[in-house]
Design a protein around this motif. Structure first.
Motif, mmCIF file in Angstrom:
data_model
loop_
_atom_site.group_PDB
_atom_site.id
_atom_site.type_symbol
_atom_site.label_atom_id
_atom_site.label_comp_id
_atom_site.label_asym_id
_atom_site.label_seq_id
_atom_site.Cartn_x
_atom_site.Cartn_y
_atom_site.Cartn_z
ATOM 1 N N GLN A 47 0.831 -1.203 0.000
ATOM 2 C CA GLN A 47 0.000 0.000 0.000
ATOM 3 C C GLN A 47 0.867 1.256 0.000
ATOM 4 O OE1 GLN A 47 -3.527 -0.167 -0.053
ATOM 5 N NE2 GLN A 47 -3.289 1.999 -0.597
ATOM 6 N N TYR A 48 1.933 1.259 0.831
ATOM 7 C CA TYR A 48 2.844 2.408 0.864
ATOM 8 C C TYR A 48 3.478 2.624 -0.514
ATOM 9 C CZ TYR A 48 2.615 1.608 5.944
ATOM 10 O OH TYR A 48 2.208 1.400 7.237
ATOM 11 N N TRP A 49 3.856 1.515 -1.134
ATOM 12 C CA TRP A 49 4.498 1.569 -2.457
ATOM 13 C C TRP A 49 3.550 2.162 -3.489
ATOM 14 C CZ3 TRP A 49 3.609 -1.918 -6.837
ATOM 15 C CH2 TRP A 49 4.546 -1.766 -7.861
ATOM 16 N N GLY A 50 2.330 1.662 -3.537
ATOM 17 C CA GLY A 50 1.353 2.159 -4.501
ATOM 18 C C GLY A 50 0.942 3.592 -4.250
ATOM 19 N N ASP A 51 0.804 3.959 -2.969
ATOM 20 C CA ASP A 51 0.416 5.338 -2.637
ATOM 21 C C ASP A 51 1.478 6.346 -3.073
ATOM 22 O OD1 ASP A 51 -1.961 4.475 -1.549
ATOM 23 O OD2 ASP A 51 -1.257 4.527 0.529
ATOM 24 N N GLY A 52 2.729 5.931 -2.999
ATOM 25 C CA GLY A 52 3.807 6.858 -3.361
ATOM 26 C C GLY A 52 4.187 6.836 -4.822
ATOM 27 N N PHE A 309 8.956 4.381 -10.077
ATOM 28 C CA PHE A 309 9.407 3.314 -9.183
ATOM 29 C C PHE A 309 10.191 3.885 -8.002
ATOM 30 C CE2 PHE A 309 8.352 0.766 -12.836
ATOM 31 C CZ PHE A 309 7.949 -0.449 -12.297
ATOM 32 N N TYR A 310 11.017 4.910 -8.269
ATOM 33 C CA TYR A 310 11.723 5.558 -7.163
ATOM 34 C C TYR A 310 10.748 6.252 -6.227
ATOM 35 C CZ TYR A 310 16.425 4.674 -8.908
ATOM 36 O OH TYR A 310 17.586 4.066 -9.284
ATOM 37 N N ALA A 311 9.678 6.815 -6.778
ATOM 38 C CA ALA A 311 8.652 7.423 -5.932
ATOM 39 C C ALA A 311 7.995 6.376 -5.048
ATOM 40 C CB ALA A 311 7.608 8.120 -6.810
ATOM 41 N N GLY A 312 7.766 5.182 -5.602
ATOM 42 C CA GLY A 312 7.210 4.087 -4.805
ATOM 43 C C GLY A 312 8.145 3.671 -3.685
ATOM 44 N N MET A 314 10.355 5.626 -2.229
ATOM 45 C CA MET A 314 10.265 6.695 -1.240
ATOM 46 C C MET A 314 9.027 6.535 -0.375
ATOM 47 S SD MET A 314 11.450 10.038 -3.488
ATOM 48 C CE MET A 314 10.842 11.160 -2.240
ATOM 49 N N GLY A 315 7.932 6.137 -1.004
ATOM 50 C CA GLY A 315 6.701 5.910 -0.245
ATOM 51 C C GLY A 315 6.873 4.847 0.814
ATOM 52 N N MET A 316 7.527 3.744 0.467
ATOM 53 C CA MET A 316 7.767 2.670 1.442
ATOM 54 C C MET A 316 8.719 3.117 2.532
ATOM 55 S SD MET A 316 7.936 -0.945 -0.680
ATOM 56 C CE MET A 316 9.173 -0.445 -1.883
ATOM 57 N N MET A 317 9.778 3.836 2.151
ATOM 58 C CA MET A 317 10.779 4.273 3.125
ATOM 59 C C MET A 317 10.187 5.209 4.173
ATOM 60 S SD MET A 317 13.928 3.063 2.695
ATOM 61 C CE MET A 317 14.923 4.321 3.467
ATOM 62 N N THR A 318 9.361 6.135 3.732
ATOM 63 C CA THR A 318 8.836 7.147 4.651
ATOM 64 C C THR A 318 7.636 6.637 5.448
ATOM 65 O OG1 THR A 318 7.529 8.075 2.839
ATOM 66 C CG2 THR A 318 9.663 9.052 3.252
ATOM 67 N N ALA A 319 6.664 6.021 4.769
ATOM 68 C CA ALA A 319 5.439 5.607 5.451
ATOM 69 C C ALA A 319 5.674 4.456 6.423
ATOM 70 C CB ALA A 319 4.372 5.215 4.428
ATOM 71 N N SER A 320 6.609 3.566 6.108
ATOM 72 C CA SER A 320 6.885 2.432 7.002
ATOM 73 C C SER A 320 7.752 2.834 8.183
ATOM 74 C CB SER A 320 7.587 1.311 6.221
ATOM 75 O OG SER A 320 8.904 1.698 5.864
#
Length: 437
Positions: A47-52, A309-312, A314-320
């Motif tokens: 979810q974090y990956w897709g959101d970002g 993909f890099y945005a995804g 970043m989404g995982m890195m920050t949200a998790s």
């Protein structure tokens, strides 16, 4: 040294995948690390990956325009003559490597987008004029100048904390650029890099047997012409210099107004605007301008497909919270003597997964600023330590190399053998500066 260069190049040529595969592998690595080191579930990480995934669309378009407008400007007859004039000062392969490094560093210090494009374009011009120079090292040297960008006029972290109303103002107040970009310690590190990097790149020249050159004829574009008697009214408009001049004048008037109001405050949009309208003016006619755009856009595919993909990631890195976990790990082993050094290292590692200066600062700032206050460390120097780390590992981060590689027509593995060595040496220079200045 030549043996080390040869080994590094062979390892990269054999094992470094295409940048798209690199970002896919990086995605899987971050996904796994998130499961191991945070409380996130597999579904949450997805979810974090897709959101970002689409959070960098505006920035992606800016980077496409960095490539396209820079290429269009450089392919204009007038700018070619200017680059040719600069290239005329290089009389040997060694001097070509030194000159392209210095020009790239100056341009990157002024503005990072400007440096990315000008360095690669100038390297191509040198490759056309200097016999026997290794093309891979030319492009690597041009890219190496990018390491100083965060200590220059476009440094996102120092500029952010110097702006009234920034997110951490309640914690640290407003920090003037006199304490960051123009601090004595920063200027000494920049000056040291201006000495060390050209010398390093000159020493990285491979043996004559392993030198890879390019045929200058490959860089020559053939201009299409249209006979005047065959022109339709539409053809006459496409070949009208008057239309190009009118549009270019509008752009130049806006730029003049902008600089009068804001001083020499370059940002990515202004650099792209400048390149675009100078390109329109210097190509003379809409037809020639559009032909250059069509040629330039061919190299933008990597940016278009990889940045989401890099945005995804970043989404995982920050949200998790994975970026916070990494930062806290380095802070926990720091003391008042080593804090800036470990802040630099942590930022360099986080930069692999969050390749955006502003985004990385948003993630790391709460941890680093709190630690700085606990250790009674300088907030300004802490910010610059993070900024240096962010700029440092860009040397081996394909995310930022994509525009330069597209302009050069090379793959990441062609230059990364050199960039790894440059990374180590520049890292030593920056680390010594943070530890002892």
């Amino acid at each position: 040294m030549k043996g080390l260069i040869s080994l590094s190049n062979k390892i990269m040529q054999r094992y470094l995948p295409d940048p798209f595969l690199f970002v896919v592998i990086l995605t899987l690595v971050v996904f796994g690390l998130g499961l191991i080191f945070t409380e996130s579930s597999s579904l949450e990480m997805v979810q974090y990956w897709g959101d970002g995934f689409w959070s960098l669309l505006a920035f992606s378009m800016q980077m496409v325009l960095v490539l396209v407008t820079g290429y269009v400007l450089a392919s204009s007859p007038l700018f070619k003559r200017f680059l040719g004039f600069l290239a005329s000062f290089a009389k040997s392969p060694g001097s070509a490597i030194v000159i392209v490094t210095v020009v790239s560093m100056i341009a990157s210090w002024i503005n990072w987008g400007f440096g990315l494009v000008i360095g690669a374009l100038f390297a191509k011009e040198l490759a056309k004029r200097v016999k026997g120079v290794d093309y891979r090292l030319l492009i690597a040297s041009a890219y190496s100048g990018f390491v100083v960008w965060h200590a220059g006029f476009s440094g996102s972290i120092p500029l952010s904390i110097a702006t009234d109303g920034h997110p951490f103002q309640d914690l640290i107040g407003v920090i003037s650029t006199n304490e960051t970009i123009f601090a004595t310690s920063t200027l000494i590190i920049v000056a040291a890099l201006f000495i060390v990097l050209p010398i390093t790149n000159r020493m990285l020249m491979p043996s004559k047997e392993e030198t890879i050159t390019v045929d200058p004829e490959l860089f020559n574009e053939t201009a299409s012409t249209l006979e005047k008697e065959a022109m339709t009214p539409a053809d006459k408009l496409e070949n009208s210099m008057i239309l190009s001049i009118i549009v270019a004048v509008l752009g130049i008037v806006f730029l003049f107004s902008y600089f009068v109001k804001n001083g020499f405050a370059l940002n990515l949009d202004i650099v792209n605007f400048l390149f675009l309208f100078l390109g329109i003016l210097f190509h003379g006619t809409p037809k020639r301008f559009l032909a250059a755009v069509q040629e330039a856009i061919k190299g933008a595919s990597g940016i278009v497909i990889q940045f989401p993909f890099y945005a995804g990631i970043m989404g995982m890195m920050t949200a998790s919270g994975l970026a916070v976990v990494m930062s806290e790990a380095f802070v926990s082993i720091s003391n008042d003597a080593t804090f800036y050094f470990f802040a630099f290292l942590s930022a360099g590692i986080v930069n692999f997964f969050v390749p955006s200066g502003g985004g990385q600062w948003a993630v790391q700032a709460p941890i680093m600023l709190d630690a700085a206050q606990t250790l009674d460390a300088s907030v300004a120097k802490t910010a610059m330590a993070v900024a240096w780390g962010d700029a440092w590992t860009n040397l081996i981060q394909p995310f930022w190399a994509l525009p330069a590689l597209a302009i050069a027509g090379l793959k990441a593995k062609d230059i990364m053998g050199y960039c790894v060595i440059i990374l180590v040496i520049s890292g030593v220079v920056i680390s010594l500066g943070l530890l002892f200045l």
